[in-house]
Design a protein around this motif. Structure first.
Motif, short mmCIF file in Angstrom:
data_model
loop_
_atom_site.label_atom_id
_atom_site.label_comp_id
_atom_site.label_asym_id
_atom_site.label_seq_id
_atom_site.Cartn_x
_atom_site.Cartn_y
_atom_site.Cartn_z
N GLN A 124 0.84 -1.20 0.00
CA GLN A 124 0.00 0.00 0.00
C GLN A 124 0.87 1.25 0.00
O GLN A 124 0.59 2.21 -0.72
CB GLN A 124 -0.92 0.00 1.21
N ALA A 125 1.94 1.23 0.78
CA ALA A 125 2.85 2.39 0.82
C ALA A 125 3.49 2.60 -0.55
O ALA A 125 3.61 3.74 -1.02
CB ALA A 125 3.92 2.18 1.89
N ARG A 126 3.87 1.49 -1.21
CA ARG A 126 4.45 1.62 -2.56
C ARG A 126 3.42 2.17 -3.54
O ARG A 126 3.74 3.01 -4.38
CB ARG A 126 4.99 0.27 -3.04
N LEU A 127 2.18 1.70 -3.43
CA LEU A 127 1.12 2.20 -4.31
C LEU A 127 0.87 3.69 -4.08
O LEU A 127 0.70 4.46 -5.04
CB LEU A 127 -0.17 1.42 -4.09
N GLU A 128 0.86 4.09 -2.82
CA GLU A 128 0.63 5.51 -2.51
C GLU A 128 1.78 6.36 -3.05
O GLU A 128 1.55 7.45 -3.59
CB GLU A 128 0.46 5.70 -1.01
N ALA A 157 1.46 9.20 -5.93
CA ALA A 157 1.97 10.57 -5.76
C ALA A 157 2.87 10.95 -6.94
O ALA A 157 2.78 12.07 -7.46
CB ALA A 157 2.72 10.70 -4.45
N ARG A 158 3.70 9.99 -7.38
CA ARG A 158 4.57 10.27 -8.54
C ARG A 158 3.72 10.48 -9.79
O ARG A 158 4.01 11.36 -10.62
CB ARG A 158 5.56 9.13 -8.75
N LEU A 159 2.66 9.68 -9.96
CA LEU A 159 1.78 9.86 -11.12
C LEU A 159 1.09 11.22 -11.09
O LEU A 159 0.97 11.88 -12.12
CB LEU A 159 0.73 8.74 -11.15
N GLU A 160 0.63 11.62 -9.90
CA GLU A 160 -0.01 12.94 -9.80
C GLU A 160 0.97 14.05 -10.13
O GLU A 160 0.62 15.01 -10.82
CB GLU A 160 -0.58 13.12 -8.40
N ALA A 161 2.22 13.92 -9.66
CA ALA A 161 3.23 14.93 -9.96
C ALA A 161 3.53 14.95 -11.46
O ALA A 161 3.62 16.02 -12.08
CB ALA A 161 4.51 14.65 -9.16
N GLY A 162 3.64 13.77 -12.05
CA GLY A 162 3.86 13.69 -13.50
C GLY A 162 2.70 14.28 -14.27
O GLY A 162 2.89 14.98 -15.28
#
Length: 131
Positions: A81-85, A89-94
């Motif tokens: 779950q931590a890796r998914l979160e 977050a990286r996808l949202e930043a991208g």
């Protein structure tokens, strides 16, 4: 006391016990038989209970093993779950960077279009001055 003497004493005691039991009233013999029967039944039940206890202990050990596996699975799920979160977050930043880049491209396209219009107007002005 020698072994032979001990055996003689034990043999005498057994004979005495047999004679005493032979002289017991029938009610005592019946009572003794019931007692022996009940004793056998109780011992059988105790054996069954002992087996049940062993089964319960084995079941408890399996449950504890399963519980440890579940705890490990929960830890794995939390890590996942931590890796998914983090990935989210990286996808949202991208995505935000893509939107910014898209806006910059629109601005550049608008500037290019305005420059093209200006060049076309200048070219038309120059061409109109030619004989």
């Amino acid at each position: 006391m020698s072994i032979e003497n001990r055996l003689t004493v034990l043999e005498a005691q057994v004979v005495q016990l047999i004679n005493e039991r032979a002289q017991e009233p029938e009610s005592v013999r019946i009572l003794r038989a019931r007692t022996n029967s009940n004793h056998g039944a109780v011992m059988g039940e105790l054996g069954g209970l002992h087996a049940d206890i062993q089964d319960l202990r084995a079941g408890q050990a399996r449950l504890e093993t399963g519980q440890e596996k579940l705890r490990a699975d929960v830890q794995d799920l939390r890590a996942g779950q931590a890796r998914l979160e983090a990935g989210h977050a990286r996808l949202e930043a991208g995505h935000a960077r893509l939107e910014t880049g898209q806006a910059e491209l629109r601005t550049d396209v608008t500037a290019l279009q305005q420059g093209q219009v200006a060049i076309m107007e200048k070219l038309a002005e120059i061409l109109s001055k030619l004989p």
